[in-house]
Design an enzyme around this catalytic site. Structure first.
Site, PDB file in Angstrom:
ATOM      1  N   SER A  95       0.830  -1.196   0.000  1.00 54.97           N
ATOM      2  CA  SER A  95       0.000   0.000   0.000  1.00 54.97           C
ATOM      3  C   SER A  95       0.876   1.263   0.000  1.00 54.97           C
ATOM      4  CB  SER A  95      -0.960  -0.052   1.193  1.00 54.97           C
ATOM      5  OG  SER A  95      -2.001   0.875   1.036  1.00 54.97           O
ATOM      6  N   ASP A 224      -9.547  -5.351  -4.661  1.00 55.79           N
ATOM      7  CA  ASP A 224      -9.013  -4.371  -3.717  1.00 55.79           C
ATOM      8  C   ASP A 224      -9.956  -3.173  -3.671  1.00 55.79           C
ATOM      9  OD1 ASP A 224      -7.506  -2.342  -2.419  1.00 55.79           O
ATOM     10  OD2 ASP A 224      -5.631  -3.256  -3.077  1.00 55.79           O
ATOM     11  N   HIS A 253      -7.436  -5.875  -0.360  1.00 53.11           N
ATOM     12  CA  HIS A 253      -6.269  -5.024  -0.133  1.00 53.11           C
ATOM     13  C   HIS A 253      -5.306  -5.663   0.868  1.00 53.11           C
ATOM     14  CE1 HIS A 253      -4.035  -1.292  -0.243  1.00 53.11           C
ATOM     15  NE2 HIS A 253      -4.093  -1.184   1.074  1.00 53.11           N
TER      16      HIS A 253
END
Length: 273
Positions: A95, A224, A253
């Site tokens: 991320s 995601d 995610h």
């Protein structure tokens, strides 16, 4: 605890386990190095040196007032890597940590980095602009700022549902995983988390991606809900000189935690390739 003091006086907490080729893990917002537990145990038991830090304002690092921007995050990493004299490393980011990885490799990685991995990464650019019309509207990030600033404990509880895909029909929910995400988030500074939203949403990594010469693996879940695959992983791999993409139907995610067996196997294959 292991900490270094970087040039502006901020203390950065880090873990440094094992021996062998170094794997350096960069966590996502608003978490800590603990978010890599499933990877840390897997790789240290296979003869790798595992290094992971808490970003400034996160986890056990200093709750600084300033410096919550990508260039400062990356400068902190560069100081840590120099302090530990890390070379021939594979940098792995999830991320926000994916953005941190690609900028570190582009600006500081010469002679120190062998490969890189971007997992569910915010690259190349999250926010919608004239040049990035299919990005996410700024208003969405303003809502994240508002939730973080005004009712962070409940907002972070709720955030775990889309993060791990636990809001999907038929999902098997782990309360322990949700609690651990919340624990990590609440360890950090509310100001760091608030200010860091701009860092992960508005930093443009296009030129970083283009400039990196080492092999880069891009892993992204097709379901995601936090960093949608079409605007991130699918775009990022096209900008890399030596990029490889693996996308996963149905993965969320937070797939390094919920799908650790699959992610770890693909990481190991890339590391050994």
């Amino acid at each position: 605890m292991s900490k270094i003091t970087v040039s502006d006086g901020t203390e950065i907490y880090y873990k440094d386990w094992g021996t062998g080729q170094p794997l350096v893990f960069h966590h996502g917002w608003p978490l800590s190095s603990d978010d890599w537990d499933a990877q840390s145990m897997f790789f240290v038991s296979r003869g790798f040196r595992v290094i992971a830090h808490d970003r400034r304002g996160h986890g056990r690092s200093s709750q600084t007032s300033e410096g919550h921007n990508m260039d400062t995050y990356v400068a902190d990493v560069a100081e840590l890597m120099a302090f530990l004299d890390i070379k021939d490393a594979i940098h792995i980011g999830h991320s926000t940590g994916g953005g941190e990885v690609i900028r570190y490799v582009a600006r500081h990685g010469q002679g120190r980095v062998a490969k890189a991995v971007l997992i569910s990464a915010v690259t190349p650019l999250m926010v919608q602009t004239e040049a990035n019309p299919d990005g996410i509207p700024l208003s969405v990030f303003d809502e994240i700022r508002e939730g973080t600033a005004t009712h962070r404990p409940q907002y972070f509880q709720d955030f775990t549902l889309p993060f791990y895909g636990y809001n999907r029909e038929g999902a098997t929910i782990s309360q322990g995983i949700r609690d651990n995400w919340w624990r990590q988030g609440m360890m950090g500074s509310i100001k760091a988390h608030h200010d860091g939203i701009k860092a992960f949403s508005e930093t443009d990594f296009t030129e970083d991606l283009k400039s990196v010469d080492v092999p880069v693996l891009v892993l992204h879940g097709e379901d995601d809900q936090i960093v949608p695959f079409p605007i991130s992983g699918a775009k990022a791999v096209k900008l890399l000189k030596h990029g490889k993409l693996i996308s996963y139907p149905g993965f969320p995610h937070g797939m390094p935690t919920t799908e650790a067996a699959t992610i770890n196997a693909d990481l190991l294959a890339f590391i050994n390739s």
